[in-house]
Design a protein around this motif. Structure first.
Motif: not given
Length: 186
Positions: A17-31
Motif C-alpha cells: 500500500s502506498k501512503f502519501l501525506a501533505w501537511a499545510a497551513h490552513c486558517q479556516s475550515e474553508r481553506e
C-alpha cells in the motif's frame, strides 16, 4: 503553540500500500476543504483520503478528523494525535492510501497513517503561532505610506483599502500589536 510556515510532503510504501501525506497551513475550515479537494482531485484513484486538522477560532480550537472509510480510529485519529502532540494550530494533514491488496490490520493502519503524517510534519517547517487580529482604521492620504511600512514591520498585512475623503483600511496584524497601531494611527 506552533503552526506551519512551509508545507511538507511525505511518501512511503507499507506492504504494497502506498501512503502519501501533505501537511499545510490552513486558517479556516474553508481553506481545509479547498486543500483536501486539491489532493482528492490530483489523486482520484486513491482508495482513501484520511485527514485531521486543528483550527483556532474565536470560540477556541476546533479539532476534526476523518477515517475516510478505514476502520474507526485507525486513520484520522492518529493524524490528529500527531497535531495535538506537537501542539500545532491552523494546520491540516491529509494522507491518501493506494490499497495494495494486503490488509494491514488496525495496528498497521494506525502506524501507517500516523507515521506518514509524522513524516510530512517533519518535512514541513514550523514556527511559533502568532494570533492575528483584524482592525479597521480611517487615516488621511498623507499617512498611507507610513501605515503600510509600519504594518509590514509588525508582520501584518493590509487586507483592504478604500479611498474616499479619507482612506479606510482593514488590517490583519499580531493581536499584541493591534492597540498600539490603533493609538498611533487612530
Amino acid at each position: 503553540m506552533q503552526t506551519i510556515e512551509k508545507a511538507g510532503v511525505a511518501e512511503q510504501t507499507i506492504t504494497k500500500s502506498k501512503f502519501l501525506a501533505w501537511a499545510a497551513h490552513c486558517q479556516s475550515e474553508r481553506e481545509v476543504m479547498a486543500f483536501l479537494r486539491s489532493i482528492a482531485t490530483q489523486h482520484q484513484t486513491a482508495s482513501h483520503l484520511a485527514y485531521a486538522f486543528r483550527i483556532k477560532t474565536s470560540d477556541g480550537i476546533i479539532p476534526r478528523f476523518s477515517d475516510a472509510g478505514e476502520p474507526s480510529g485507525t486513520a484520522g485519529k492518529p493524524i490528529l494525535q500527531m497535531l495535538e502532540g506537537r501542539d500545532l494550530i491552523n494546520v491540516c494533514v491529509g494522507v491518501i492510501r493506494y490499497y495494495g491488496g494486503v490488509n494491514l490490520g488496525t495496528g498497521g493502519l494506525v502506524r501507517a497513517y500516523g507515521g506518514t503524517a509524522r513524516m510530512a510534519l517533519d518535512a514541513a517547517s514550523s514556527v511559533p503561532f502568532v494570533e492575528m487580529q483584524e482592525i479597521s482604521l480611517t487615516i488621511q492620504y498623507n499617512r498611507i505610506d507610513e501605515l503600510s511600512r509600519t504594518v509590514t514591520q509588525l508582520k501584518g498585512r493590509i487586507i483592504d483599502k478604500s479611498f474616499e475623503e479619507a482612506v479606510h483600511v482593514k488590517i490583519s496584524l499580531p493581536a499584541t500589536e493591534a492597540q498600539a497601531l490603533k493609538n498611533r494611527f487612530g
